[in-house]
Design a protein around this motif. Structure first.
Motif, mmCIF file in Angstrom:
data_model
loop_
_atom_site.group_PDB
_atom_site.id
_atom_site.type_symbol
_atom_site.label_atom_id
_atom_site.label_comp_id
_atom_site.label_asym_id
_atom_site.label_seq_id
_atom_site.Cartn_x
_atom_site.Cartn_y
_atom_site.Cartn_z
ATOM 1 N N ALA A 130 0.892 -1.201 0.143
ATOM 2 C CA ALA A 130 0.129 -0.147 -0.025
ATOM 3 C C ALA A 130 0.883 1.296 0.056
ATOM 4 O O ALA A 130 0.597 2.225 -0.684
ATOM 5 C CB ALA A 130 -0.814 -0.113 1.033
ATOM 6 N N SER A 131 1.915 1.303 0.720
ATOM 7 C CA SER A 131 2.892 2.429 0.725
ATOM 8 C C SER A 131 3.527 2.692 -0.652
ATOM 9 O O SER A 131 3.680 3.801 -1.208
ATOM 10 C CB SER A 131 3.806 2.083 1.581
ATOM 11 N N TYR A 132 3.955 1.390 -1.237
ATOM 12 C CA TYR A 132 4.415 1.710 -2.676
ATOM 13 C C TYR A 132 3.415 2.120 -3.708
ATOM 14 O O TYR A 132 3.851 2.938 -4.545
ATOM 15 C CB TYR A 132 4.899 0.217 -2.895
ATOM 16 N N ILE A 133 2.101 1.629 -3.392
ATOM 17 C CA ILE A 133 1.048 2.210 -4.454
ATOM 18 C C ILE A 133 0.782 3.538 -4.190
ATOM 19 O O ILE A 133 0.776 4.353 -5.143
ATOM 20 C CB ILE A 133 -0.133 1.275 -4.301
ATOM 21 N N TYR A 134 0.756 4.007 -3.172
ATOM 22 C CA TYR A 134 0.501 5.322 -2.608
ATOM 23 C C TYR A 134 1.604 6.298 -3.190
ATOM 24 O O TYR A 134 1.486 7.228 -3.358
ATOM 25 C CB TYR A 134 0.486 5.452 -1.112
ATOM 26 N N GLY A 135 2.843 5.724 -3.390
ATOM 27 C CA GLY A 135 4.056 6.513 -3.754
ATOM 28 C C GLY A 135 4.946 6.859 -2.761
ATOM 29 O O GLY A 135 5.877 7.800 -3.092
ATOM 30 N N ALA A 136 5.007 6.242 -1.878
ATOM 31 C CA ALA A 136 5.980 6.465 -0.599
ATOM 32 C C ALA A 136 7.524 6.188 -1.112
ATOM 33 O O ALA A 136 7.765 4.892 -1.595
ATOM 34 C CB ALA A 136 5.692 5.887 0.470
ATOM 35 N N LYS A 137 8.317 7.158 -1.225
ATOM 36 C CA LYS A 137 9.665 6.838 -1.860
ATOM 37 C C LYS A 137 10.553 6.337 -0.753
ATOM 38 O O LYS A 137 10.636 6.797 0.415
ATOM 39 C CB LYS A 137 10.180 8.040 -2.395
ATOM 40 N N PRO A 138 11.531 5.374 -1.018
ATOM 41 C CA PRO A 138 12.359 5.083 0.038
ATOM 42 C C PRO A 138 13.313 6.064 0.471
ATOM 43 O O PRO A 138 13.593 6.834 -0.698
ATOM 44 C CB PRO A 138 13.238 3.726 -0.712
#
Length: 113
Positions: free
Chosen positions: A83-91
């Motif tokens: 969900a974080s990846y889909i939302y666009g949270a960048k590493p």
């Protein structure tokens, strides 16, 4: 037997403290998720098994709780990471390893290990 149970409960509490420290210190959502999931899983295992050892009549129930957590914690953390990846949270920014340049300049075949 109850002394072992209390020791396991203290170890579980220490894992919870380390998980909280990991949440505070880690730079991005992915590292925080990993630190929190590992620490709370191990903390819960220790705490619940400590209760099961300290109170033998609850031991079977505590083993069932541990089995349930073994199944659900990795699934939950994977869903949160996705969900974080889909939302666009960048590493957090990737740090360049200076040793890679040294290995490549020397022609070391074990640079990737």
């Amino acid at each position: 037997m109850s002394a072992i149970g209390y020791i396991l409960m203290i170890i579980g509490a220490l894992f919870y403290v380390l998980g909280g420290l990991g949440l505070y210190r880690m730079p991005d959502v992915y590292n925080r998720l990993q630190a929190a999931t590992k620490a709370t899983t191990l903390g819960t295992f220790s705490l619940v098994l400590g209760v099961g050892i300290a109170q033998p009549e609850w031991f079977v129930k505590t083993l069932l709780i541990v089995v349930f957590l073994t199944i659900t914690n990795p699934v939950g953390s994977s869903v949160l990471a996705k969900a974080s990846y889909i939302y666009g949270a960048k590493p957090f920014k990737v740090v360049k390893n200076d040793l890679d340049e040294l290995y490549q300049s020397r022609g070391d075949e074990n640079a990737d290990n």
